[in-house]
Motif scaffolding. Sequence first.
Motif, short mmCIF file in Angstrom:
data_model
loop_
_atom_site.label_atom_id
_atom_site.label_comp_id
_atom_site.label_asym_id
_atom_site.label_seq_id
_atom_site.Cartn_x
_atom_site.Cartn_y
_atom_site.Cartn_z
N TYR A 131 0.81 -1.22 0.00
CA TYR A 131 0.00 0.00 0.00
C TYR A 131 0.84 1.28 0.00
O TYR A 131 0.30 2.38 0.03
CB TYR A 131 -0.94 0.01 1.21
CG TYR A 131 -1.87 -1.18 1.24
CD1 TYR A 131 -2.92 -1.28 0.32
CD2 TYR A 131 -1.68 -2.22 2.14
CE1 TYR A 131 -3.76 -2.38 0.32
CE2 TYR A 131 -2.53 -3.34 2.15
CZ TYR A 131 -3.56 -3.40 1.23
OH TYR A 131 -4.39 -4.49 1.23
N GLN A 132 2.16 1.10 -0.01
CA GLN A 132 3.04 2.27 -0.03
C GLN A 132 2.95 2.96 -1.40
O GLN A 132 2.71 2.32 -2.42
CB GLN A 132 4.48 1.85 0.26
CG GLN A 132 4.69 1.22 1.63
CD GLN A 132 4.26 2.12 2.77
OE1 GLN A 132 4.51 3.32 2.76
NE2 GLN A 132 3.58 1.53 3.75
N GLY A 133 3.15 4.26 -1.39
CA GLY A 133 3.16 5.01 -2.65
C GLY A 133 1.78 5.29 -3.22
O GLY A 133 1.66 5.70 -4.37
N ARG A 134 0.73 5.11 -2.42
CA ARG A 134 -0.64 5.37 -2.90
C ARG A 134 -1.21 6.65 -2.33
O ARG A 134 -2.40 6.92 -2.44
CB ARG A 134 -1.54 4.18 -2.56
CG ARG A 134 -1.12 2.93 -3.34
CD ARG A 134 -1.89 1.68 -2.95
NE ARG A 134 -3.30 1.74 -3.28
CZ ARG A 134 -4.10 0.67 -3.27
NH1 ARG A 134 -3.59 -0.53 -2.98
NH2 ARG A 134 -5.37 0.79 -3.56
N GLY A 135 -0.36 7.44 -1.68
CA GLY A 135 -0.80 8.73 -1.16
C GLY A 135 -1.68 8.63 0.07
O GLY A 135 -2.43 9.56 0.37
N ILE A 136 -1.60 7.52 0.79
CA ILE A 136 -2.42 7.31 1.99
C ILE A 136 -1.52 7.29 3.21
O ILE A 136 -0.46 6.66 3.20
CB ILE A 136 -3.20 5.99 1.91
CG1 ILE A 136 -4.08 5.96 0.66
CG2 ILE A 136 -4.06 5.78 3.15
CD1 ILE A 136 -4.65 4.60 0.38
N SER A 137 -1.95 7.97 4.26
CA SER A 137 -1.20 7.95 5.52
C SER A 137 -1.54 6.68 6.29
O SER A 137 -2.69 6.48 6.70
CB SER A 137 -1.57 9.19 6.36
OG SER A 137 -1.03 9.08 7.66
N ILE A 138 -0.54 5.78 6.46
CA ILE A 138 -0.76 4.54 7.20
C ILE A 138 0.30 4.40 8.29
O ILE A 138 1.50 4.31 8.00
CB ILE A 138 -0.70 3.30 6.28
CG1 ILE A 138 -1.69 3.42 5.13
CG2 ILE A 138 -0.99 2.03 7.10
CD1 ILE A 138 -1.70 2.22 4.20
N ASP A 139 -0.13 4.42 9.54
CA ASP A 139 0.75 4.18 10.68
C ASP A 139 0.43 2.82 11.28
O ASP A 139 -0.60 2.20 10.96
CB ASP A 139 0.54 5.25 11.76
CG ASP A 139 0.95 6.64 11.28
OD1 ASP A 139 1.94 6.72 10.53
OD2 ASP A 139 0.27 7.62 11.64
#
Length: 310
Positions: free
Chosen positions: A79-87
């Motif tokens: 899901y990296q590089g999809r413009g979503i903030s994921i912590d």
Amino acid sequence: MKDYQKLLVVIDPTTDKQAAVARAVELAEKNGAAITVFLSIYDFSYEMTSMLSTQEREAMRKGVIEQRIAWLTDVLAEYQGRGISIDSEVVWHNRPFESIINHAIAGGYDLIVKGTHEHDKFKAVIFTPTDWHLMRKSPIPVLLVKEHGWQVGGKILCAVNVASEDPEHQSLNGKIIEHAQELAKKFGAEVHLVNGYPGTPVNLAIELPDFDAHTYNESIRMQHEQRVDYLATAYGIAAEHCHVKEGLPEDVIPELASHLDAELVILGTVGRTGLSAALIGNTAEHVIDSLNCDLLAIKPEGYKSPLADA
């Protein structure tokens, strides 16, 4: 209702395929929401190792947490590089549902997202699954995710309770529909209403020879249809999207959801606890195992979790 801007996604440590994360990402892409993936872990054997000192046990717990954080990093890589903030957050806690709810309340989250699966109904009475605890005790809406995909132009089914004129029930009906309409806008979905009404009690027909079961049944049906129509009109829902059927909600809702091939069922759930919860449960708990789509469980306005005082 306010938009879902902060999503708390509960991770299933037994699988690499995380349906809840995938669904949360779909939601986040529609409105730029921030996602926190959350894992609560506990191993009783670490607490019972008497030969180890407190510091050594703490070091072992820390090591397990670090391993899980590394695993989560791998799981989330796609899901990296999809413009979503994921912590991500990994905690050591012996009651997963409690750690989830407390973290969600403390962090001001708008939605808890969790993957689900069928439960053993006999064991569930004794060992209540985390899903059921979340539905009973979380003041924050809980989205239980199954494998059924969300299609553009799909259907969202609102289970409304019109049997009571109690203001709390009426307010909850409105809250359910508002959540549905907000999601429908983002996914181009249709909003449908469903209501189940009870059939004629068998004992009345037996004990009262002059009792007109057909007239009684028609009267109940018309009363429920009128109340559902009133709700639909108030929220701009088409009459052909209203479904009033004879039967228990736990039977009517899954049957209609399957017939419509709905992507999501939304219903209200009360915070019943103790013996009544084990023996009676909520409609949501009876419905969840019979659905092949996602379920969004919503509490009444002002509901306070019993964990808030714990």
